[in-house]
Enzyme design. Structure first.
Site, PDB file in Angstrom:
ATOM      1  N   ILE A  25      33.352  37.379  60.622  1.00 30.48           N
ATOM      2  CA  ILE A  25      34.431  36.643  59.531  1.00 30.48           C
ATOM      3  C   ILE A  25      33.703  35.215  59.994  1.00 30.48           C
ATOM      4  O   ILE A  25      33.270  34.442  59.328  1.00 30.48           O
ATOM      5  CB  ILE A  25      35.648  36.048  60.048  1.00 30.48           C
ATOM      6  CG1 ILE A  25      36.685  37.648  59.246  1.00 30.48           C
ATOM      7  CG2 ILE A  25      36.205  34.629  59.326  1.00 30.48           C
ATOM      8  CD1 ILE A  25      37.753  37.791  60.020  1.00 30.48           C
ATOM      9  N   SER A 141      46.017  36.880  64.782  1.00 26.10           N
ATOM     10  CA  SER A 141      46.393  38.677  64.738  1.00 26.10           C
ATOM     11  C   SER A 141      47.618  38.793  63.950  1.00 26.10           C
ATOM     12  O   SER A 141      48.625  38.305  64.711  1.00 26.10           O
ATOM     13  CB  SER A 141      45.373  39.459  65.025  1.00 26.10           C
ATOM     14  OG  SER A 141      45.495  41.008  64.528  1.00 26.10           O
ATOM     15  N   TYR A 167      44.847  44.934  72.324  1.00 27.86           N
ATOM     16  CA  TYR A 167      44.079  43.849  71.394  1.00 27.86           C
ATOM     17  C   TYR A 167      45.408  42.673  71.161  1.00 27.86           C
ATOM     18  O   TYR A 167      45.446  42.088  71.149  1.00 27.86           O
ATOM     19  CB  TYR A 167      43.295  44.755  70.531  1.00 27.86           C
ATOM     20  CG  TYR A 167      43.055  43.822  69.511  1.00 27.86           C
ATOM     21  CD1 TYR A 167      42.234  42.735  69.000  1.00 27.86           C
ATOM     22  CD2 TYR A 167      43.928  43.710  67.715  1.00 27.86           C
ATOM     23  CE1 TYR A 167      41.856  42.385  67.746  1.00 27.86           C
ATOM     24  CE2 TYR A 167      43.139  42.690  67.080  1.00 27.86           C
ATOM     25  CZ  TYR A 167      42.048  42.015  67.030  1.00 27.86           C
ATOM     26  OH  TYR A 167      41.979  40.989  65.623  1.00 27.86           O
ATOM     27  N   LYS A 171      45.610  39.285  71.207  1.00 26.75           N
ATOM     28  CA  LYS A 171      45.722  38.378  70.093  1.00 26.75           C
ATOM     29  C   LYS A 171      47.203  37.219  70.636  1.00 26.75           C
ATOM     30  O   LYS A 171      47.386  36.151  70.524  1.00 26.75           O
ATOM     31  CB  LYS A 171      45.509  39.056  69.012  1.00 26.75           C
ATOM     32  CG  LYS A 171      44.006  39.240  68.806  1.00 26.75           C
ATOM     33  CD  LYS A 171      43.625  37.992  68.428  1.00 26.75           C
ATOM     34  CE  LYS A 171      41.747  38.417  67.813  1.00 26.75           C
ATOM     35  NZ  LYS A 171      41.524  37.376  67.918  1.00 26.75           N
TER      36      LYS A 171
END
Ligand SMILES: NC(=O)c1ccc[n+]([C@@H]2O[C@H](COP(=O)([O-])OP(=O)(O)OC[C@H]3O[C@@H](n4cnc5c(N)ncnc54)[C@H](OP(=O)(O)O)[C@@H]3O)[C@@H](O)[C@H]2O)c1
Length: 297
Positions: A25, A141, A167, A171
């Site tokens: 991205i 996210s 993870y 986030k």
């Protein structure tokens, strides 16, 4: 106001720093900003193929490169001192998206997901803030909807380690950082604003091909990716670019795809936990302690 991600307003004269711009991205964010006439400083962990790729598509693109490893506070400090001039917008895109099922740590002994994805951008932003004139955009996210974060053990030092939890926790940290930064900037009447964006579910498979950038996975894997309910990473870049340059976007806003996993970039709503001011204040305390980096607001 309506926003067309394919027709961006000119960004000539503005400087953007995009972390993790060597692929994914971040690459497409850098390319789209360069197409709009911006001066873009790409940070990578050393690979400069992205600059060649953008130059081959955008004649006269104004680009620079800085090396940054977010898993090392020393590297963050070095990168921050190299980034000497004024910065209109800092885009904290770089993030670790996969890893080991076993708990690992950064060079500084921080749990690797939280250290890289949340504490690293926190430290980089703290060091760069005096040079930022416009916006800070962080990458959130949807994973924050899947697990509640435990701020008493954000680095999972206790109990059984889970990578997916790590993870999601990282986030939640990013969300907390972005919203708390916005609150602090407003309280200090700063002209700088803090926004959050998420790309939905974005894969290389569905992206417009960029040789050497989007073809790092096998052809079979990219084909499988095209069959998933996802969008290409080029479209995954759209909410990030909108948060960075839409003149109508404001501090504290969160942009994402209209259909959650994919779609046009629109305003969206974060999970309540990491948007909560008490959560943000506690994350801030933890981040300052973990990085040894006092924040200037
Ligand atoms: N793709 C999605 O569906 C999705 C969904 C939600 C959020 N996001 C977020 O969007 C951002 C970009 O994701 P992506 O899909 O483009 O991921 P990606 O293709 O895996 O790219 C990650 C980028 O971050 C860089 N990076 C990883 N670890 C780093 C470290 N320790 N220090 C410095 N840079 C590091 C990578 O550099 P190298 O090339 O050197 O590894 C790469 O440029 C991430 O923050 C991710 O969490 C993505």
């Amino acid at each position: 106001m309506s926003w067309d991600p394919r027709r961006l307003p000119s960004q000539a004269g503005k400087t953007f720093v995009v972390t993790g711009a060597g692929r994914g991205i971040g690459y497409f964010v850098a390319e789209q900003l360069a197409e709009a006439g911006a001066h873009v400083i790409l940070t990578t962990r050393g690979d400069t193929a992205a600059l060649d790729s953008i130059r081959s598509r955008v004649p006269g693109a104004s680009l620079d490169h800085v090396t940054l490893e977010l898993g090392s506070l020393e590297s963050i400090r070095r990168a921050a001192s190299t980034l000497s001039g004024p910065i209109d917008v800092l885009i904290n895109n770089a993030g670790k998206t996969g890893g080991s099922r076993h708990r690992e740590v950064t060079d500084d002994g921080l749990e690797i997901m939280v250290g890289t994805n949340a504490y690293g951008p926190f430290a980089l932003t703290a060091l760069l803030l005096p040079r930022i004139t416009g916006r800070v955009v962080n990458l959130g996210s949807l994973s924050t909807r899947l697990a509640r974060a435990d701020l008493s053990d954000l680095e999972q030092a206790r109990g059984r380690y889970s990578l997916s939890k790590a993870y999601a926790y990282s986030k939640h940290g990013v969300h907390a950082f972005a919203f708390e930064l916005d609150r602090r900037l407003r309280a200090s009447s700063s002209p700088v604003s803090s926004l959050l964006a998420h790309p939905g579910f974005a894969l290389d498979g569905g992206a417009s091909p960029r040789p050497g950038i989007t073809d790092r996975n096998s052809a079979a894997q990219r084909l499988a990716e095209r069959l998933m309910p996802a969008q290409g990473k080029d479209h995954g870049a759209w909410p990030v670019v909108r948060a960075a340059i839409d003149p109508d976007a404001a501090g504290g806003q969160f942009y994402g795809p209209s259909r959650s996993l994919f779609g046009a970039p629109v305003l969206t709503t974060p999970v309540a936990q990491s948007a909560d001011p008490a959560f943000g204040a506690e994350f801030w305390r933890l981040a300052e302690a973990a990085t040894g980096t006092p924040f200037p607001v």
